[in-house]
Design an enzyme around this catalytic site. Structure first.
Site, short mmCIF file in Angstrom:
data_model
loop_
_atom_site.label_atom_id
_atom_site.label_comp_id
_atom_site.label_asym_id
_atom_site.label_seq_id
_atom_site.Cartn_x
_atom_site.Cartn_y
_atom_site.Cartn_z
N GLY A 16 0.77 -1.42 -0.11
CA GLY A 16 -0.08 -0.10 0.01
C GLY A 16 0.85 1.38 -0.14
CB VAL A 17 0.06 4.73 0.70
CG1 VAL A 17 0.89 6.08 0.45
CG2 VAL A 17 -1.23 4.75 -0.44
CB ILE A 18 2.86 2.92 4.68
CG1 ILE A 18 1.86 3.98 5.22
CG2 ILE A 18 3.97 2.72 5.62
CD1 ILE A 18 1.21 3.35 6.59
NE ARG A 35 -1.82 4.64 11.01
CZ ARG A 35 -0.90 4.58 11.91
NH1 ARG A 35 0.24 4.05 11.70
NH2 ARG A 35 -1.10 4.96 13.00
CB ALA A 49 -3.71 14.29 7.11
CG HIS A 64 0.91 25.87 -23.66
ND1 HIS A 64 0.78 24.45 -23.88
CD2 HIS A 64 1.94 26.61 -24.61
CE1 HIS A 64 1.77 24.24 -24.97
NE2 HIS A 64 2.52 25.48 -25.22
#
Length: 456
Positions: free
Chosen positions: A184-186, A269, A316, A441
């Site tokens: 996962g992200v962690i 978590r 968060a 741009h």
């Protein structure tokens, strides 16, 4: 006993934002935090990991600048200095939160809080031998690392051979090889940091893809880029034990072992509800998390729950908004929480940013969708700044309403672009109207416009 209008239990993003907003709304506030203001995000998660990843990106750019005409010799990275700088950043930001609390007149109590229940004085929380009573109570206790019975895990955590996000962010010495359990992200962000600075890394993941709910095609591109950095992946594998020199797992029914001198436990978590007296409130719970409605109210009148403790979206920025919704309802301003446009980011190189439905999740909900995809190489800036980049931007459109319901990107600056996509989802503006937006741009953000014009 100290009486106050609002007692906030927990000083992480949800807690300190709730305290700040309540104080600004004219309420007297007591904020109780047992470890450090800023919670996991500021001290052991979002912010410190970004500090490490930025150093790794600078190092990587210096090593591979030849294609851009930049030649550097004897490039080195000092991991101990990286960690020391991370500490300075965290200290400054934690101090900033403290100053904000003080400026708004919030009574901050640095102690372990325990909910005793409700009396005629309000909801009573004991901390450091004193009692604090509030007319309203906001639960913002955060989350903790998910663990489960696994041979060798407890011993590994005690010995330091197994670490969580808390310990790995403060290690000043590098492992010879890192094994991350969880893709996962962690797990991905820490694996990316260590791999970018030269540490061999293996990720063991029980699913058949990395990055959890991320769009499958984007997760495949991300994994391809990680492999180029030297990360090895063991997907669809079940960890069976942790030993002193490695991790045992099953792959296609066959028992195997990956050796390494450090294991990162990154399996996710869960809401933190133990030892704080939540059971004394009698609030409704679901799978260990506090149940809340769209007003962030629990089943007990006057009690609210924001952030990870409600188990909805453990980010968060979700906690920030939930805190605002809770406080607005406390001060008499009706407000509701919406979860359809919560962005998520993986801050590696390349970055991944997503908001809303993926093609898979939309179809699972029975939504008729149209999907458009463009290469990041359609952006002049991306081409100028990224060598051999393979990023994409994919959008998901509700075919019935002709509105955007999902945006998914992998490439440079996507973490800074995704808020614009979230606004597009939040406002439910039609695709035809969105096509009229003028993008600067050259910017990488122009790929979103290009994708909009690919919707047929």
């Amino acid at each position: 006993m100290t009486k106050t209008d609002v007692v906030v239990l927990g000083g992480g993003p949800g807690g300190y934002m709730a305290a700040e907003r309540a104080a600004q709304g004219g309420k007297s506030v007591t904020l109780i935090e047992k470890r450090a203001l800023g919670g996991t995000c500021l001290n052991e998660g979002c912010v410190p990991s970004k500090a490490l990843l930025n150093s790794a990106k600078l190092y990587e750019h210096a090593l591979h600048g030849e294609a851009f005409g930049v030649i550097a010799e004897n490039v080195k990275i000092d991991h101990a200095k990286v960690v020391k700088r991370k500490g300075k950043v965290v200290k400054a930001l934690v101090s900033g939160v403290g100053s904000t609390m003080q400026a708004n007149g919030v009574n901050v109590v640095m102690a372990n809080g325990y909910i005793k229940g409700k009396t005629a004085d309000g909801f009573v929380v004991e901390a450091d031998g004193k009692e604090y009573a509030g007319e309203n109570l906001i639960l913002a206790c955060g989350s903790e690392v998910t663990t489960f019975p696994l041979p060798g895990l407890e011993e590994g955590l005690k010995s330091g051979y197994v670490v969580t996000n808390r310990e790995i962010l403060s290690m000043e010495t590098l492992p010879k090889k890192l094994i991350a359990i969880g893709g996962g992200v962690i797990g991905l962000e820490m694996a990316s940091y260590f791999a970018m600075i030269g540490v061999p890394v293996t990720i063991i993941e029980m699913l058949d893809k990395i990055a959890g709910p991320t769009d499958r095609e984007i997760s495949q591109i991300l994994m391809k880029n990680y492999k180029k950095k030297g990360i090895d992946f063991k997907l669809s594998c079940k960890v069976t034990a942790i030993e002193a020199d490695g991790v045992c797992y099953e792959e296609n029914g066959e028992s195997k072992k990956e050796t390494g001198d450090l294991v990162l436990w990154a399996t996710g978590r869960r809401a933190f509800t133990k030892g704080v007296g939540i059971e004394n409130l009698g609030v409704e719970m679901n799978r260990g998390a506090v149940v809340t409605n769209e007003f962030m109210q629990t089943s007990v009148k006057g009690v609210y729950a924001v952030g990870d403790i409600n188990g909805k979206i453990m980010l968060a920025h979700t906690a920030y908004r939930e805190a605002e919704v809770a406080v607005n309802n406390i001060i008499g301003k009706k407000d509701v929480m919406r979860y359809n446009a919560i962005p998520s980011v993986i801050y590696t190189n390349p970055e991944v940013a997503s908001v809303g439905e993926t093609e898979e999740s939309a179809k699972a909900k029975g939504i008729d969708v149209k999907v458009a995809k463009v290469s990041m190489r359609m952006s002049g800036r991306y081409m100028a700044e990224v060598e051999k980049g393979d990023g994409i931007c994919k959008i998901v459109v509700d075919a019935k309403n002709n509105t955007l319901i999902g945006v998914h990107m992998i490439g440079s600056y996507t973490s800074e672009m995704i808020y614009g996509a979230a606004l597009m989802l939040e406002t439910h503006i039609s695709i035809d109207h969105l096509k009229e937006l003028v993008f600067p741009h050259p910017t990488v953000s122009e790929v979103i416009r290009e994708a909009l014009f690919e919707v047929k």
